[in-house]
Design a protein around this motif. Structure first.
Motif, PDB file in Angstrom:
ATOM      1  N   GLU A 100       0.977  -0.701  -0.012  1.00 34.95           N
ATOM      2  CA  GLU A 100       0.322   0.000   0.462  1.00 34.95           C
ATOM      3  C   GLU A 100       1.218   1.493  -0.300  1.00 34.95           C
ATOM      4  O   GLU A 100       0.521   2.401  -0.399  1.00 34.95           O
ATOM      5  CB  GLU A 100      -0.518  -0.299   0.990  1.00 34.95           C
ATOM      6  N   VAL A 101       2.186   1.441   0.612  1.00 31.80           N
ATOM      7  CA  VAL A 101       2.681   2.221   0.451  1.00 31.80           C
ATOM      8  C   VAL A 101       3.571   2.657  -0.388  1.00 31.80           C
ATOM      9  O   VAL A 101       3.700   4.029  -1.655  1.00 31.80           O
ATOM     10  CB  VAL A 101       3.685   2.111   1.818  1.00 31.80           C
ATOM     11  N   ARG A 102       3.932   1.484  -1.717  1.00 34.16           N
ATOM     12  CA  ARG A 102       4.180   1.247  -2.771  1.00 34.16           C
ATOM     13  C   ARG A 102       3.171   2.128  -3.763  1.00 34.16           C
ATOM     14  O   ARG A 102       3.351   2.720  -4.516  1.00 34.16           O
ATOM     15  CB  ARG A 102       4.937   0.181  -3.443  1.00 34.16           C
ATOM     16  N   ARG A 103       2.280   1.897  -3.680  1.00 28.71           N
ATOM     17  CA  ARG A 103       1.001   2.033  -4.374  1.00 28.71           C
ATOM     18  C   ARG A 103       0.612   3.955  -3.760  1.00 28.71           C
ATOM     19  O   ARG A 103       0.332   4.733  -4.815  1.00 28.71           O
ATOM     20  CB  ARG A 103      -0.505   0.814  -3.821  1.00 28.71           C
ATOM     21  N   LEU A 104       0.477   3.710  -3.144  1.00 30.85           N
ATOM     22  CA  LEU A 104       0.244   5.046  -2.509  1.00 30.85           C
ATOM     23  C   LEU A 104       1.369   6.434  -2.362  1.00 30.85           C
ATOM     24  O   LEU A 104       1.367   7.522  -2.782  1.00 30.85           O
ATOM     25  CB  LEU A 104      -0.698   5.395  -0.884  1.00 30.85           C
ATOM     26  N   GLY A 105       2.728   5.764  -2.320  1.00 30.93           N
ATOM     27  CA  GLY A 105       3.866   6.317  -2.523  1.00 30.93           C
ATOM     28  C   GLY A 105       3.942   7.805  -0.903  1.00 30.93           C
ATOM     29  O   GLY A 105       4.942   8.267  -0.954  1.00 30.93           O
ATOM     30  N   TYR A 106       2.973   6.720   0.140  1.00 32.60           N
ATOM     31  CA  TYR A 106       3.409   7.894   1.429  1.00 32.60           C
ATOM     32  C   TYR A 106       3.017   6.788   2.132  1.00 32.60           C
ATOM     33  O   TYR A 106       2.196   5.286   1.866  1.00 32.60           O
ATOM     34  CB  TYR A 106       2.585   9.046   1.901  1.00 32.60           C
TER      35      TYR A 106
END
Length: 267
Positions: A195-201
């Motif tokens: 999810e971090v990779r998807r959102l960027g944060y």
């Protein structure tokens, strides 16, 4: 594998392409390759990865051993030496000092406490903080160490780490619950990293402390794995606030990265 004193002297004085001393550049390159390989390597591995001939590597390693930056193991392999610890500790403190103007900007623009953290071994260590001006604010002591699985900075720092390495880290540290919202399974944590990779944060949503939300991003191209974050009461760091805060975090992280690449702050 000895070489003549004349060739050693010539090598030490040879100008590097950048205008520096070639032997110094090669020595530091070997230290970084050792760190990338987990801290212990053989000469043949260094030769294969660096493209340097074995006699050159042997000469450089002997010098590094004599200086205490590398040590030779009983199995004849070479390991990073304890003298590097002092340099690393001093550099970490300086990194925090350089980051403070950027963290101060985060506080000005978001109103929340700003932090900088590094991945040190299997733990997260906070190296800098600028507190919010609100009377109700979050406070984390500089130097505090926490486990990565329950923090936003931990997720940001591990987001691009291979899954098998993340699982190995979690197996070493365990995944104790700081709150009832802490992620306590490797699969759950790997899903959060996706999810971090998807959102960027990254988000810590009441996972380290109930009532506290944290937003974090990694510092791109940092010389050591680093992340910056803001943290505040869940009532202020809302979904709506997140949409405004994240672009500021990402911009400041990019500017900090550029400053570190030029060996000093510009903010």
């Amino acid at each position: 594998m000895p070489t003549s004193s004349a060739s050693t002297t010539d090598s030490a004085k040879s100008p590097a392409p950048s205008g520096g001393v070639q032997s110094l550049e090669r020595a530091f390159d070997l230290l970084e390759r050792m760190a990338d390989a987990g801290g212990e390597v053989g000469l043949s591995e260094l030769s294969a990865s660096s493209g340097l001939p074995l006699p050159t590597i042997h000469r450089l390693m002997r010098t590094l051993v004599a200086c205490g930056y590398v040590r030779q193991q009983p199995n004849r392999r070479y390991a990073l030496g304890p003298r590097l610890i002092r340099l690393g500790e001093s550099a970490s403190r300086l990194l925090g000092t350089w980051a403070r103007p950027y963290l101060a900007r985060l506080v000005e623009e978001t109103g929340e406490t700003a932090n900088m953290a590094l991945l040190d071994g299997d733990e997260i260590v906070y190296v800098a903080q600028v507190p919010s001006k609100h009377s109700m604010r979050m406070f984390t002591e500089v130097g505090r160490r926490v486990l990565p699985h329950s923090t936003g900075v931990g997720k940001a720092l591990l987001a691009n780490t291979p899954a098998n390495e993340v699982r190995a880290l979690l197996a070493r540290t365990g995944m104790p619950a700081a709150t009832e919202k802490t992620i306590t399974t490797p699969d759950g944590f790997l899903a959060a990293l996706e999810e971090v990779r998807r959102l960027g944060y990254a988000i810590d949503d009441n996972e380290q402390e109930i009532g506290v939300r944290c937003l974090a991003v990694s510092v791109p191209d940092s010389p050591t794995a680093a992340a910056i974050s803001i943290s505040g009461p869940a009532g202020r760091v809302t979904e709506e606030a997140t949409e405004k805060i994240v672009p500021v975090l990402q911009q400041v992280a990019a500017e900090l990265s550029e400053a570190l690449a030029t060996s000093g702050p510009t903010a």
